[in-house]
Scaffold this motif. Sequence first.
Motif, short mmCIF file in Angstrom:
data_model
loop_
_atom_site.label_atom_id
_atom_site.label_comp_id
_atom_site.label_asym_id
_atom_site.label_seq_id
_atom_site.Cartn_x
_atom_site.Cartn_y
_atom_site.Cartn_z
N ASN A 189 5.61 5.47 -0.20
CA ASN A 189 4.57 6.48 -0.13
C ASN A 189 3.90 6.45 1.24
N PHE A 213 4.93 4.30 -4.76
CA PHE A 213 4.80 5.46 -5.63
C PHE A 213 4.75 4.90 -7.04
N ASP A 267 0.81 -1.23 0.00
CA ASP A 267 0.00 0.00 0.00
C ASP A 267 0.84 1.28 0.00
N ASP A 268 2.18 1.15 -0.13
CA ASP A 268 2.97 2.39 -0.16
C ASP A 268 3.84 2.55 -1.40
#
Lengths: 415, 415
Positions: A142, A95, A92-93
């Motif tokens: 991210n 970029f 989920d992070d």
Amino acid sequence: MRQSNLFTKTRKEAPKDEVSKNAQLLVRGGFVNKEMAGVYSLLPLGLRVMDKISKIIREEMDAIGGQEVHMTVLQDSAPWEKTGRWDDKVVDDWFKTDLKGGGTLGMAFTHEEPLTKLLRNHIHSYKDLPAFPYQIQTKFRNELRAKSGMMRGREFLMKDLYSFMANEKETDEFHKKVTVAYMNIFKRVGIGDITYATISSGGSFSKYSTEFQTLSEAGEDTILISEDKKVAINKGDYSKTLLKDFNLEGVAFDEKKSIEVGDIYKLGTKYSDAIGLTYKDKDGKEQPVNMGSYGIGVGRLMGTIVETLSDDKGIVWPESVAPFRVHLVSLLVNTDKSKEADKLYKKLVDSGIEVLYDDRNIGAGEKLGDADLIGIPYRVLISEKTLTAGKVEFKKRTNKEPQMLDENELIEKLV
Amino acid sequence: MRQSNLFTKTRKEAPKDEVSKNAQLLVRGGFVNKEMAGVYSLLPLGLRVMDKISKIIREEMDAIGGQEVHMTVLQDSAPWEKTGRWDDKVVDDWFKTDLKGGGTLGMAFTHEEPLTKLLRNHIHSYKDLPAFPYQIQTKFRNELRAKSGMMRGREFLMKDLYSFMANEKETDEFHKKVTVAYMNIFKRVGIGDITYATISSGGSFSKYSTEFQTLSEAGEDTILISEDKKVAINKGDYSKTLLKDFNLEGVAFDEKKSIEVGDIYKLGTKYSDAIGLTYKDKDGKEQPVNMGSYGIGVGRLMGTIVETLSDDKGIVWPESVAPFRVHLVSLLVNTDKSKEADKLYKKLVDSGIEVLYDDRNIGAGEKLGDADLIGIPYRVLISEKTLTAGKVEFKKRTNKEPQMLDENELIEKLV
């Protein structure tokens, strides 16, 4: 280096939105510049520190057979789709960015997938194993929030080593070698005493993995320590089964906050199976390559050193990673004796000592304050008073009291 | 290094979609891995070359007062909006990415904007000038097509130096110094003879700028050369006015294809005006800082060296940037004399020579082919035949004929 030439200046105040001690000190000392939350540029002093930390890491990685590479930031989705990690619901992070002409690229937060794919060109037989590529490279995550300064970055320097071996037994042996190399690194950068190889859950690939945790109240983790047994456990992974597996039943543990500065994961054949990295064994049979990954957050390590070793006056760099070894502070600037300081500077540099020479035309109080803030291990002060005594004032950053030394005694102490 | 330990292998064929000679040879030799068009990972041999090129560049930048920094990839839009370069219609090759929690970030293709903003914290008075920050850092350009191998990357290593000075006159003086430093760099990496400081249009900030162009049929540029006058002009910028300005009327020029390996731009006060970087002069009056930028494509330089110096057998590295100095090729592997090659390897390494030691158990033809492909400057061959003669066979990569030398003569040649 003459401090009057250094284009960065120290600052009395850190940026208002900077809540972490490590970033406050690093920004105030002119080591880093905050571009945005979790994104820091390295200024000349900061880059010198980072290069020294990186050099120590390289030496320890090369010593265990590591071969340095430099993978790319931009990532094609294909190998990540094979392992299931392209999906933003799984990772989920990410970029991600769009390629002109069509298609989406990722910005790498790790490199198992592209390296596994790359090694398909180079590993065919058991004779091609093992392979230990590593890199010191910029990674991206991210993060929704990034408030820990250099310790949780959206863009950060990472050392990542990967092992490609014939089987799990070999991977386990290498795991032990890397653990020793990691503890060497943490010792050499000055946080060996407060860093623990910590038992933690191994995630989906193996029962246990190893984290390297440095004691700090600023840490996001909690570990349980037995100084007696020289063992530490990640609190979140503490269980009866774990105690039994490591023969630790009945041991008393202390609970401490800590920063995770490194980790080791056994990856098994998850990536090699998904991406198709196999080798022919001695009998000509196709086998999946067994993998491990070994990380150290290099930027985080710099932040951890500052966070754990600073005092109320500023940073306290260990000699091994300090931007300079000696901070020569002249109180003779703009006097008729200023040449005496220049001469001493030249003598120290000619002796092979790295010197930051404070030749700025500012007050003594400001100079001494900056020297404490910047945190170079040895401060050498030269003034009318020391000249009259035929000496210089020598002070370790970690000592309260200075010593008066003549030039020969000084050089002897430093070389 | 023992070649049997090197995890990369050479390849007989380059990837089918690789049309540029530089990338074909670098991929085949195991120097780089193509991740996608214009995006190459550096493998151990390639990283060694890149590190040597970078070291030469650092030495020359430090010598003219450069101070190394490391800026970030991720870019906040604010300073770019002030200069008008955030707009995709103005800069059409941005990679952009969304920040979790809102907002769009850019991936830097250059660093004028963030550096100008950063220096607002450090430059206040004329006493704080000049400042010459530089970096060797990875840049990103969202190119629609990228078919020139290492020479036009979507992700590429760049050296970018910036000058911040009191006025245009100082900038002009520094421009000359950088031109000399650049020519030193191109000489030191082996392409000095075919690289020209080339007059070109200065764009919007000044009438003229300087490009550094290396002759190559693979180049995308065309330049006009007068060997007589030691001058070159970018063909696209050739005009009567230019000839008059440089007193070149009536001079005969040769037209050649070339690769742009570096450039110098006068930036004037465009960025400092837009972002508000000023200093107080001696009279206490606020003045805008005068700027210049100075680039070298480090990855492109590596590609250019391969493109221009290779022959039909492979790469020909200049000594200064070769991954190793000596390629020791043993034809004694798996014979009862194999220890003789090991001893020679040790002797060379103990003499401080960087050696790639081909101790692989493969045929002589394959070994010699690989040595030519990899392109290390000196090949030393040891075999039953050379042992019988009490010699080794020594061959420069650039010579056709080998020489027979005894060990002492060999060491003497190399040290």
